[in-house]
Motif scaffolding. Structure first.
Motif, PDB file in Angstrom:
ATOM      1  N   GLU A 159       0.839  -1.195   0.000  1.00  0.00           N
ATOM      2  CA  GLU A 159       0.000   0.000   0.000  1.00  0.00           C
ATOM      3  C   GLU A 159       0.880   1.252   0.000  1.00  0.00           C
ATOM      4  O   GLU A 159       0.572   2.241  -0.662  1.00  0.00           O
ATOM      5  CB  GLU A 159      -0.938  -0.004   1.213  1.00  0.00           C
ATOM      6  N   THR A 160       1.997   1.183   0.713  1.00  0.00           N
ATOM      7  CA  THR A 160       2.935   2.315   0.764  1.00  0.00           C
ATOM      8  C   THR A 160       3.422   2.665  -0.645  1.00  0.00           C
ATOM      9  O   THR A 160       3.445   3.841  -1.028  1.00  0.00           O
ATOM     10  CB  THR A 160       4.133   1.975   1.683  1.00  0.00           C
ATOM     11  N   MET A 161       3.808   1.643  -1.408  1.00  0.00           N
ATOM     12  CA  MET A 161       4.272   1.883  -2.781  1.00  0.00           C
ATOM     13  C   MET A 161       3.163   2.502  -3.627  1.00  0.00           C
ATOM     14  O   MET A 161       3.401   3.426  -4.399  1.00  0.00           O
ATOM     15  CB  MET A 161       4.752   0.583  -3.434  1.00  0.00           C
ATOM     16  N   PHE A 162       1.951   1.973  -3.473  1.00  0.00           N
ATOM     17  CA  PHE A 162       0.809   2.492  -4.236  1.00  0.00           C
ATOM     18  C   PHE A 162       0.541   3.957  -3.886  1.00  0.00           C
ATOM     19  O   PHE A 162       0.382   4.795  -4.777  1.00  0.00           O
ATOM     20  CB  PHE A 162      -0.448   1.643  -3.981  1.00  0.00           C
ATOM     21  N   LEU A 163       0.475   4.278  -2.588  1.00  0.00           N
ATOM     22  CA  LEU A 163       0.183   5.649  -2.158  1.00  0.00           C
ATOM     23  C   LEU A 163       1.281   6.603  -2.605  1.00  0.00           C
ATOM     24  O   LEU A 163       1.008   7.735  -3.005  1.00  0.00           O
ATOM     25  CB  LEU A 163      -0.012   5.705  -0.636  1.00  0.00           C
ATOM     26  N   ASN A 164       2.520   6.141  -2.579  1.00  0.00           N
ATOM     27  CA  ASN A 164       3.648   6.925  -3.066  1.00  0.00           C
ATOM     28  C   ASN A 164       3.479   7.169  -4.569  1.00  0.00           C
ATOM     29  O   ASN A 164       3.683   8.281  -5.060  1.00  0.00           O
ATOM     30  CB  ASN A 164       4.943   6.158  -2.761  1.00  0.00           C
ATOM     31  N   TYR A 165       3.053   6.125  -5.278  1.00  0.00           N
ATOM     32  CA  TYR A 165       2.845   6.188  -6.726  1.00  0.00           C
ATOM     33  C   TYR A 165       1.818   7.253  -7.105  1.00  0.00           C
ATOM     34  O   TYR A 165       1.996   7.986  -8.070  1.00  0.00           O
ATOM     35  CB  TYR A 165       2.398   4.807  -7.222  1.00  0.00           C
ATOM     36  N   ILE A 166       0.732   7.351  -6.343  1.00  0.00           N
ATOM     37  CA  ILE A 166      -0.297   8.350  -6.667  1.00  0.00           C
ATOM     38  C   ILE A 166      -0.039   9.683  -5.964  1.00  0.00           C
ATOM     39  O   ILE A 166      -0.840  10.605  -6.060  1.00  0.00           O
ATOM     40  CB  ILE A 166      -1.737   7.848  -6.384  1.00  0.00           C
ATOM     41  N   GLY A 167       1.066   9.778  -5.240  1.00  0.00           N
ATOM     42  CA  GLY A 167       1.474  11.050  -4.653  1.00  0.00           C
ATOM     43  C   GLY A 167       0.727  11.428  -3.386  1.00  0.00           C
ATOM     44  O   GLY A 167       0.528  12.612  -3.114  1.00  0.00           O
ATOM     45  N   LYS A 168       0.319  10.437  -2.601  1.00  0.00           N
ATOM     46  CA  LYS A 168      -0.365  10.728  -1.334  1.00  0.00           C
ATOM     47  C   LYS A 168       0.672  10.798  -0.213  1.00  0.00           C
ATOM     48  O   LYS A 168       1.411   9.845   0.017  1.00  0.00           O
ATOM     49  CB  LYS A 168      -1.399   9.638  -0.999  1.00  0.00           C
ATOM     50  N   SER A 169       0.705  11.922   0.497  1.00  0.00           N
ATOM     51  CA  SER A 169       1.630  12.087   1.620  1.00  0.00           C
ATOM     52  C   SER A 169       0.923  11.703   2.915  1.00  0.00           C
ATOM     53  O   SER A 169      -0.292  11.510   2.944  1.00  0.00           O
ATOM     54  CB  SER A 169       2.080  13.541   1.710  1.00  0.00           C
ATOM     55  N   ASN A 170       1.689  11.640   4.010  1.00  0.00           N
ATOM     56  CA  ASN A 170       1.101  11.367   5.337  1.00  0.00           C
ATOM     57  C   ASN A 170       0.085  12.438   5.694  1.00  0.00           C
ATOM     58  O   ASN A 170      -0.947  12.141   6.279  1.00  0.00           O
ATOM     59  CB  ASN A 170       2.201  11.324   6.405  1.00  0.00           C
ATOM     60  N   LYS A 171       0.374  13.699   5.331  1.00  0.00           N
ATOM     61  CA  LYS A 171      -0.555  14.787   5.634  1.00  0.00           C
ATOM     62  C   LYS A 171      -1.866  14.586   4.859  1.00  0.00           C
ATOM     63  O   LYS A 171      -2.945  14.756   5.410  1.00  0.00           O
ATOM     64  CB  LYS A 171       0.070  16.140   5.277  1.00  0.00           C
ATOM     65  N   ASP A 172      -1.770  14.192   3.570  1.00  0.00           N
ATOM     66  CA  ASP A 172      -2.975  13.925   2.768  1.00  0.00           C
ATOM     67  C   ASP A 172      -3.817  12.848   3.444  1.00  0.00           C
ATOM     68  O   ASP A 172      -5.040  12.975   3.553  1.00  0.00           O
ATOM     69  CB  ASP A 172      -2.628  13.426   1.354  1.00  0.00           C
ATOM     70  N   LEU A 173      -3.159  11.780   3.879  1.00  0.00           N
ATOM     71  CA  LEU A 173      -3.880  10.674   4.515  1.00  0.00           C
ATOM     72  C   LEU A 173      -4.530  11.143   5.814  1.00  0.00           C
ATOM     73  O   LEU A 173      -5.679  10.808   6.092  1.00  0.00           O
ATOM     74  CB  LEU A 173      -2.935   9.496   4.783  1.00  0.00           C
ATOM     75  N   ALA A 174      -3.801  11.936   6.614  1.00  0.00           N
ATOM     76  CA  ALA A 174      -4.343  12.459   7.874  1.00  0.00           C
ATOM     77  C   ALA A 174      -5.598  13.287   7.595  1.00  0.00           C
ATOM     78  O   ALA A 174      -6.609  13.155   8.292  1.00  0.00           O
ATOM     79  CB  ALA A 174      -3.292  13.289   8.602  1.00  0.00           C
ATOM     80  N   MET A 175      -5.552  14.115   6.548  1.00  0.00           N
ATOM     81  CA  MET A 175      -6.701  14.960   6.209  1.00  0.00           C
ATOM     82  C   MET A 175      -7.891  14.107   5.753  1.00  0.00           C
ATOM     83  O   MET A 175      -9.036  14.431   6.049  1.00  0.00           O
ATOM     84  CB  MET A 175      -6.331  15.986   5.121  1.00  0.00           C
ATOM     85  N   GLU A 176      -7.622  13.015   5.037  1.00  0.00           N
ATOM     86  CA  GLU A 176      -8.708  12.123   4.611  1.00  0.00           C
ATOM     87  C   GLU A 176      -9.317  11.386   5.803  1.00  0.00           C
ATOM     88  O   GLU A 176     -10.523  11.141   5.833  1.00  0.00           O
ATOM     89  CB  GLU A 176      -8.194  11.111   3.573  1.00  0.00           C
ATOM     90  N   ILE A 177      -8.485  11.023   6.777  1.00  0.00           N
ATOM     91  CA  ILE A 177      -8.962  10.304   7.965  1.00  0.00           C
ATOM     92  C   ILE A 177      -9.908  11.182   8.777  1.00  0.00           C
ATOM     93  O   ILE A 177     -10.873  10.689   9.371  1.00  0.00           O
ATOM     94  CB  ILE A 177      -7.762   9.814   8.824  1.00  0.00           C
ATOM     95  N   ILE A 178      -9.662  12.506   8.767  1.00  0.00           N
ATOM     96  CA  ILE A 178     -10.527  13.441   9.496  1.00  0.00           C
ATOM     97  C   ILE A 178     -11.998  13.252   9.103  1.00  0.00           C
ATOM     98  O   ILE A 178     -12.890  13.380   9.938  1.00  0.00           O
ATOM     99  CB  ILE A 178     -10.063  14.912   9.262  1.00  0.00           C
ATOM    100  N   ASN A 179     -12.242  12.910   7.832  1.00  0.00           N
ATOM    101  CA  ASN A 179     -13.623  12.698   7.362  1.00  0.00           C
ATOM    102  C   ASN A 179     -14.326  11.579   8.123  1.00  0.00           C
ATOM    103  O   ASN A 179     -15.550  11.507   8.112  1.00  0.00           O
ATOM    104  CB  ASN A 179     -13.633  12.392   5.854  1.00  0.00           C
ATOM    105  N   TYR A 180     -13.572  10.689   8.740  1.00  0.00           N
ATOM    106  CA  TYR A 180     -14.186   9.582   9.484  1.00  0.00           C
ATOM    107  C   TYR A 180     -14.478   9.939  10.938  1.00  0.00           C
ATOM    108  O   TYR A 180     -15.110   9.173  11.639  1.00  0.00           O
ATOM    109  CB  TYR A 180     -13.283   8.335   9.407  1.00  0.00           C
ATOM    110  N   PHE A 181     -13.961  11.087  11.387  1.00  0.00           N
ATOM    111  CA  PHE A 181     -14.174  11.487  12.785  1.00  0.00           C
ATOM    112  C   PHE A 181     -15.516  12.178  12.963  1.00  0.00           C
ATOM    113  O   PHE A 181     -16.032  12.812  12.110  1.00  0.00           O
ATOM    114  CB  PHE A 181     -13.054  12.415  13.269  1.00  0.00           C
TER     115      PHE A 181
END
Length: 181
Positions: A159-181
């Motif tokens: 998954e790390t390779m895939f997310l790197n491939y599409i240019g998703k950073s840790n900050k992007d993921l953190a911001m997407e996770i906020i939608n679940y809170f």
């Protein structure tokens, strides 16, 4: 749009690549013998050149549309060089010309076969290569199709390779996770 047949052929391959997420070394080998119909669903079975993995992927309705127009057959295969050349023309004709920062290989002198990478502002169509379909598949379906399914189709090993491939950073993921809170 009155494109000549060879450009329609390239455009069809570009659409197929955007909806299958495969490398050019794989999708240019697709043929109707690789299609299996199960429970009314079209599945494509092939072995990836780079990974040697046996793949079974569903065919998107957009791919089936192209096959229907071609009596069930995939477009005529092209060399990577011709494909890359033609899809630039297809994208230019489609008006994909907004200025964008990027880099491309520029031949140093006419017929020198010596290239250097040049960075700068280019019309978007100038930067299109065979890889664009695979990356578009990954980014367009990210968040719409579960990531584990996208990874299966693209063949990334983690998954790390895939997310790197599409240019998703840790900050992007953190911001997407906020939608679940």
């Amino acid at each position: 749009n009155n494109l000549p047949e060879y450009l329609i052929n390239a455009r069809n391959w570009l659409i197929i690549s955007c909806y299958t997420g495969q490398r050019v070394s794989d999708f240019m080998r697709f043929n109707s013998d690789m299609i299996r119909i199960e429970n009314g669903k079209h599945l494509l079975e092939f072995k990836q050149v780079k990974t040697n993995k046996i793949m079974t992927i569903p065919l998107h309705p957009k791919v089936l549309e192209i096959l229907d127009r071609r009596n069930g057959e995939f477009p005529r295969a092209l060399s990577d060089v011709h494909y890359n050349e033609y899809i630039k023309v297809v994208c230019k004709e489609a008006g994909i010309n907004e200025p964008i920062n990027g880099s491309k290989k520029i031949e140093m002198n006419e017929n020198s076969k010596e290239y250097r990478k040049q960075s700068g502002l280019f019309s978007k169509f100038e930067l299109v290569t065979s890889h664009i379909g695979r990356r578009s598949f990954a980014t367009n379906f990210y968040g719409k199709i579960p990531t584990s399914f996208l990874i299966y189709i693209t063949g990334h090993s983690t998954e790390t390779m895939f997310l790197n491939y599409i240019g998703k950073s840790n900050k992007d993921l953190a911001m997407e996770i906020i939608n679940y809170f």
